[in-house]
Design a protein around this motif. Structure first.
Motif, mmCIF file in Angstrom:
data_model
loop_
_atom_site.group_PDB
_atom_site.id
_atom_site.type_symbol
_atom_site.label_atom_id
_atom_site.label_comp_id
_atom_site.label_asym_id
_atom_site.label_seq_id
_atom_site.Cartn_x
_atom_site.Cartn_y
_atom_site.Cartn_z
ATOM 1 N N TRP A 75 -10.712 -53.324 -22.577
ATOM 2 C CA TRP A 75 -10.394 -52.049 -23.215
ATOM 3 C C TRP A 75 -9.814 -51.069 -22.199
ATOM 4 C CZ3 TRP A 75 -12.329 -47.183 -22.195
ATOM 5 C CH2 TRP A 75 -11.832 -46.188 -23.032
ATOM 6 N N ILE A 76 -10.400 -51.002 -21.012
ATOM 7 C CA ILE A 76 -9.897 -50.090 -19.977
ATOM 8 C C ILE A 76 -8.457 -50.446 -19.617
ATOM 9 C CG2 ILE A 76 -10.137 -49.422 -17.534
ATOM 10 C CD1 ILE A 76 -13.223 -49.614 -17.997
ATOM 11 N N ALA A 77 -8.171 -51.731 -19.461
ATOM 12 C CA ALA A 77 -6.799 -52.158 -19.157
ATOM 13 C C ALA A 77 -5.857 -51.763 -20.291
ATOM 14 C CB ALA A 77 -6.749 -53.659 -18.908
ATOM 15 N N TRP A 78 -6.289 -51.972 -21.547
ATOM 16 C CA TRP A 78 -5.467 -51.590 -22.693
ATOM 17 C C TRP A 78 -5.254 -50.081 -22.737
ATOM 18 C CZ3 TRP A 78 -6.812 -48.342 -26.734
ATOM 19 C CH2 TRP A 78 -5.844 -48.198 -27.710
ATOM 20 N N ARG A 79 -6.344 -49.330 -22.554
ATOM 21 C CA ARG A 79 -6.273 -47.862 -22.597
ATOM 22 C C ARG A 79 -5.272 -47.333 -21.580
ATOM 23 N NH1 ARG A 79 -10.932 -44.998 -19.560
ATOM 24 N NH2 ARG A 79 -9.584 -45.816 -17.928
ATOM 25 N N ASP A 80 -5.377 -47.839 -20.354
ATOM 26 C CA ASP A 80 -4.483 -47.375 -19.298
ATOM 27 C C ASP A 80 -3.032 -47.741 -19.594
ATOM 28 O OD1 ASP A 80 -6.763 -46.399 -18.105
ATOM 29 O OD2 ASP A 80 -6.826 -47.924 -16.528
ATOM 30 N N ALA A 81 -2.806 -48.960 -20.086
ATOM 31 C CA ALA A 81 -1.446 -49.381 -20.429
ATOM 32 C C ALA A 81 -0.912 -48.570 -21.605
ATOM 33 C CB ALA A 81 -1.420 -50.877 -20.739
ATOM 34 N N GLN A 82 -1.747 -48.326 -22.592
ATOM 35 C CA GLN A 82 -1.331 -47.560 -23.767
ATOM 36 C C GLN A 82 -0.938 -46.141 -23.370
ATOM 37 O OE1 GLN A 82 -0.857 -48.760 -26.802
ATOM 38 N NE2 GLN A 82 -0.254 -46.790 -27.640
ATOM 39 N N CYS A 83 -1.746 -45.518 -22.527
ATOM 40 C CA CYS A 83 -1.446 -44.148 -22.110
ATOM 41 C C CYS A 83 -0.229 -44.098 -21.186
ATOM 42 C CB CYS A 83 -2.668 -43.501 -21.474
ATOM 43 S SG CYS A 83 -3.954 -43.129 -22.696
ATOM 44 N N ALA A 84 -0.037 -45.120 -20.374
ATOM 45 C CA ALA A 84 1.179 -45.180 -19.556
ATOM 46 C C ALA A 84 2.403 -45.247 -20.460
ATOM 47 C CB ALA A 84 1.131 -46.375 -18.613
ATOM 48 N N PHE A 85 2.317 -46.045 -21.517
ATOM 49 C CA PHE A 85 3.411 -46.149 -22.479
ATOM 50 C C PHE A 85 3.628 -44.823 -23.213
ATOM 51 C CE2 PHE A 85 4.431 -46.844 -27.003
ATOM 52 C CZ PHE A 85 5.780 -47.159 -26.843
ATOM 53 N N GLU A 86 2.555 -44.246 -23.735
ATOM 54 C CA GLU A 86 2.673 -43.028 -24.530
ATOM 55 C C GLU A 86 3.183 -41.840 -23.725
ATOM 56 O OE1 GLU A 86 -0.733 -41.971 -26.892
ATOM 57 O OE2 GLU A 86 -0.937 -44.006 -27.678
ATOM 58 N N THR A 87 2.976 -41.848 -22.431
ATOM 59 C CA THR A 87 3.379 -40.699 -21.607
ATOM 60 C C THR A 87 4.576 -41.009 -20.714
ATOM 61 O OG1 THR A 87 1.796 -41.255 -19.852
ATOM 62 C CG2 THR A 87 1.029 -39.756 -21.599
ATOM 63 N N ILE A 88 5.252 -42.100 -20.978
ATOM 64 C CA ILE A 88 6.372 -42.494 -20.122
ATOM 65 C C ILE A 88 7.464 -41.426 -20.087
ATOM 66 C CG2 ILE A 88 7.732 -43.796 -21.816
ATOM 67 C CD1 ILE A 88 7.965 -45.939 -19.474
ATOM 68 N N GLY A 89 7.603 -40.683 -21.171
ATOM 69 C CA GLY A 89 8.616 -39.636 -21.220
ATOM 70 C C GLY A 89 8.349 -38.464 -20.294
ATOM 71 N N THR A 90 7.119 -38.327 -19.829
ATOM 72 C CA THR A 90 6.787 -37.225 -18.924
ATOM 73 C C THR A 90 6.631 -37.694 -17.483
ATOM 74 O OG1 THR A 90 4.401 -37.443 -19.297
ATOM 75 C CG2 THR A 90 5.615 -35.940 -20.767
ATOM 76 N N ALA A 91 6.801 -39.000 -17.235
ATOM 77 C CA ALA A 91 6.621 -39.549 -15.884
ATOM 78 C C ALA A 91 7.525 -38.804 -14.902
ATOM 79 C CB ALA A 91 6.930 -41.038 -15.872
#
Length: 131
Positions: A75-91
């Motif tokens: 779940w932690i790996a998924w959460r981190d990957a999901q949030c990286a994806f969802e916030t890619i526009g602000t990277a």
């Protein structure tokens, strides 16, 4: 004499209310404060998740402990990957840290709710999870 005590108590309550209302996280005015506040919110949610996890871990069988640990790591790996994806526009932007922390916080609260529901069940009884 009692009027003085009430007056002093009212002054303390008013001061405390003003101090609480003056929290920088109530109305952050700069990006640094927003980032700090998002981090504080995430830390509080993470603590709640860890508390629920520990409680559940004490309740389940040895096989359940292994499955819970495996599940939580995934779940932690998924959460981190999901949030990286969802916030890619602000990277690369100044808002990225707050956006990422907010995403992780939201998913952490959802996981806490899910594990709390499991924690109320007898091991193996999934009928109470989705009520």
């Amino acid at each position: 004499m009692q009027a003085i005590r009430w007056g002093a108590a009212l002054a303390v309550l008013t001061f405390n209310a003003a101090a609480q209302a003056a929290s920088p996280c109530d109305n952050p005015t700069d990006q640094t404060t927003m980032n700090q506040c998002a981090g504080k919110a995430l830390a509080a949610s993470d603590k709640q998740l860890n508390d629920v996890y520990r409680s559940l871990n004490q309740k389940v069988s040895p096989e359940g402990k292994v499955a819970l640990q495996r599940s939580q790591r995934a779940w932690i790996a998924w959460r981190d990957a999901q949030c990286a994806f969802e916030t890619i526009g602000t990277a690369g932007g100044s808002v990225h840290a707050a956006m990422y922390a907010s995403c992780v916080d939201e998913l952490t609260q959802a996981q806490t709710k899910r594990l709390s529901a499991v924690n109320t069940c007898q091991e193996g009884d999934v009928s109470c999870i989705h009520r």
